[in-house]
Write a protein that holds these residues in place. Structure first.
Motif, PDB file in Angstrom:
ATOM      1  N   VAL A  11      16.997  40.928  10.573  1.00  0.00           N
ATOM      2  CA  VAL A  11      16.820  41.529  11.892  1.00  0.00           C
ATOM      3  C   VAL A  11      17.327  40.555  12.940  1.00  0.00           C
ATOM      4  CG1 VAL A  11      14.846  42.965  11.262  1.00  0.00           C
ATOM      5  CG2 VAL A  11      14.456  40.630  12.087  1.00  0.00           C
ATOM      6  N   GLY A  12      17.603  41.100  14.122  1.00  0.00           N
ATOM      7  CA  GLY A  12      17.957  40.296  15.274  1.00  0.00           C
ATOM      8  C   GLY A  12      17.210  40.833  16.480  1.00  0.00           C
ATOM      9  N   LEU A  14      17.165  40.930  20.698  1.00  0.00           N
ATOM     10  CA  LEU A  14      17.698  40.712  22.032  1.00  0.00           C
ATOM     11  C   LEU A  14      16.497  40.790  22.966  1.00  0.00           C
ATOM     12  CD1 LEU A  14      20.910  41.857  23.558  1.00  0.00           C
ATOM     13  CD2 LEU A  14      18.837  42.549  24.743  1.00  0.00           C
ATOM     14  N   GLN A  46      16.699  35.593  15.076  1.00  0.00           N
ATOM     15  CA  GLN A  46      17.044  36.458  13.944  1.00  0.00           C
ATOM     16  C   GLN A  46      16.428  35.885  12.682  1.00  0.00           C
ATOM     17  OE1 GLN A  46      21.413  35.973  14.014  1.00  0.00           O
ATOM     18  NE2 GLN A  46      21.178  34.854  12.096  1.00  0.00           N
ATOM     19  N   ALA A  59      11.186  41.837  13.033  1.00  0.00           N
ATOM     20  CA  ALA A  59      11.697  41.384  14.334  1.00  0.00           C
ATOM     21  C   ALA A  59      10.594  40.702  15.147  1.00  0.00           C
ATOM     22  CB  ALA A  59      12.299  42.556  15.102  1.00  0.00           C
ATOM     23  N   GLU A  77      16.507  50.216  19.729  1.00  0.00           N
ATOM     24  CA  GLU A  77      16.935  49.761  18.414  1.00  0.00           C
ATOM     25  C   GLU A  77      18.401  50.144  18.254  1.00  0.00           C
ATOM     26  OE1 GLU A  77      15.826  50.703  13.726  1.00  0.00           O
ATOM     27  OE2 GLU A  77      14.432  51.297  15.306  1.00  0.00           O
ATOM     28  N   GLN A 103      22.171  43.279   9.483  1.00  0.00           N
ATOM     29  CA  GLN A 103      21.102  43.095  10.458  1.00  0.00           C
ATOM     30  C   GLN A 103      20.777  44.386  11.198  1.00  0.00           C
ATOM     31  OE1 GLN A 103      23.108  40.054  12.805  1.00  0.00           O
ATOM     32  NE2 GLN A 103      21.745  38.513  11.930  1.00  0.00           N
ATOM     33  N   ARG A 104      19.484  44.554  11.455  1.00  0.00           N
ATOM     34  CA  ARG A 104      19.009  45.623  12.329  1.00  0.00           C
ATOM     35  C   ARG A 104      18.573  44.936  13.612  1.00  0.00           C
ATOM     36  NH1 ARG A 104      20.057  50.869  11.660  1.00  0.00           N
ATOM     37  NH2 ARG A 104      18.485  52.154  12.647  1.00  0.00           N
ATOM     38  N   TRP A 105      19.121  45.360  14.733  1.00  0.00           N
ATOM     39  CA  TRP A 105      18.859  44.715  16.023  1.00  0.00           C
ATOM     40  C   TRP A 105      17.915  45.537  16.883  1.00  0.00           C
ATOM     41  CZ3 TRP A 105      20.221  39.994  17.973  1.00  0.00           C
ATOM     42  CH2 TRP A 105      21.043  39.214  17.155  1.00  0.00           C
ATOM     43  N   TYR A 154      27.797  40.305  17.622  1.00  0.00           N
ATOM     44  CA  TYR A 154      27.302  40.121  18.978  1.00  0.00           C
ATOM     45  C   TYR A 154      28.003  41.064  19.951  1.00  0.00           C
ATOM     46  CZ  TYR A 154      23.914  36.353  18.501  1.00  0.00           C
ATOM     47  OH  TYR A 154      22.785  35.627  18.223  1.00  0.00           O
ATOM     48  N   VAL A 157      26.233  44.326  19.525  1.00  0.00           N
ATOM     49  CA  VAL A 157      24.893  44.270  20.110  1.00  0.00           C
ATOM     50  C   VAL A 157      24.989  44.394  21.632  1.00  0.00           C
ATOM     51  CG1 VAL A 157      22.888  42.771  20.512  1.00  0.00           C
ATOM     52  CG2 VAL A 157      23.851  42.980  18.209  1.00  0.00           C
TER      53      VAL A 157
END
Length: 169
Positions: A11-12, A14, A46, A59, A77, A103-105, A154, A157
């Motif tokens: 995960v990430g 922001l 992350q 997360a 998400e 990754q799921r952000w 990035y 994202v």
């Protein structure tokens, strides 16, 4: 084998403050073999997803373990899993099991004050520090601060969360 195949599920986060700026941390060198150079030392929180954990739970846990932050509200998400490949020769990080990460952000609004952030004793002091320094940064600047092999993630994202990065009224 993982449903993510040769990619480690992660995960990430922001993390946005009230001014619409994003938390970034300056990565600590993990070992003598970590040769990341400025300006590519910065990244958002992350980490991996533990067995039995949902991506959102991961997360929140990773954010706390890396920054000490728990005062957050979910903003959004990313619609897709994003992935990157590790540079050739560096996949020994996970004993060669993975060639990269998927990754799921999540975009979270920081609802606390900056005093809550503690990168030197994160997770209430129960975790090793991931970062040497931190700051709030403009969302648009993030792709230029991350290691080049993660830049495409990035950029995605930034695109996904750009509408959320406005100052809170």
């Amino acid at each position: 084998m993982s449903p993510h195949g040769l990619y480690r599920p992660c995960v990430g986060v922001l993390l946005l403050n009230a001014q619409g700026l994003v938390f970034i941390g300056q990565r600590r060198a993990k070992s003598a073999h970590d040769h990341t150079q400025p300006p590519y030392l910065w990244q958002m929180p992350q980490g991996g997803i533990d067995e039995g954990e949902t991506p959102y739970e991961a997360a929140l846990r990773e954010l706390y373990e890396e920054t000490n932050v728990s005062s957050v509200a979910l903003l959004g998400e990313a619609p897709d899993w994003l992935r990157y490949d590790l540079p050739k020769g560096s996949n020994n990080r996970w004993n060669g099991k993975y060639i990269g990460q998927t990754q799921r952000w999540f975009a979270l609004r920081f609802t606390g004050d900056d005093g809550e952030i503690d990168i030197h004793a994160p997770g209430g002091g129960a975790h090793k520090p991931e970062f040497d320094a931190w700051r709030w940064e403009k969302l648009s600047a993030l792709p230029e601060l991350i290691v080049p092999f993660k830049r495409t993630v990035y950029e995605q994202v930034v695109k996904a969360f750009a509408p959320l990065a406005e100052a809170q009224v």
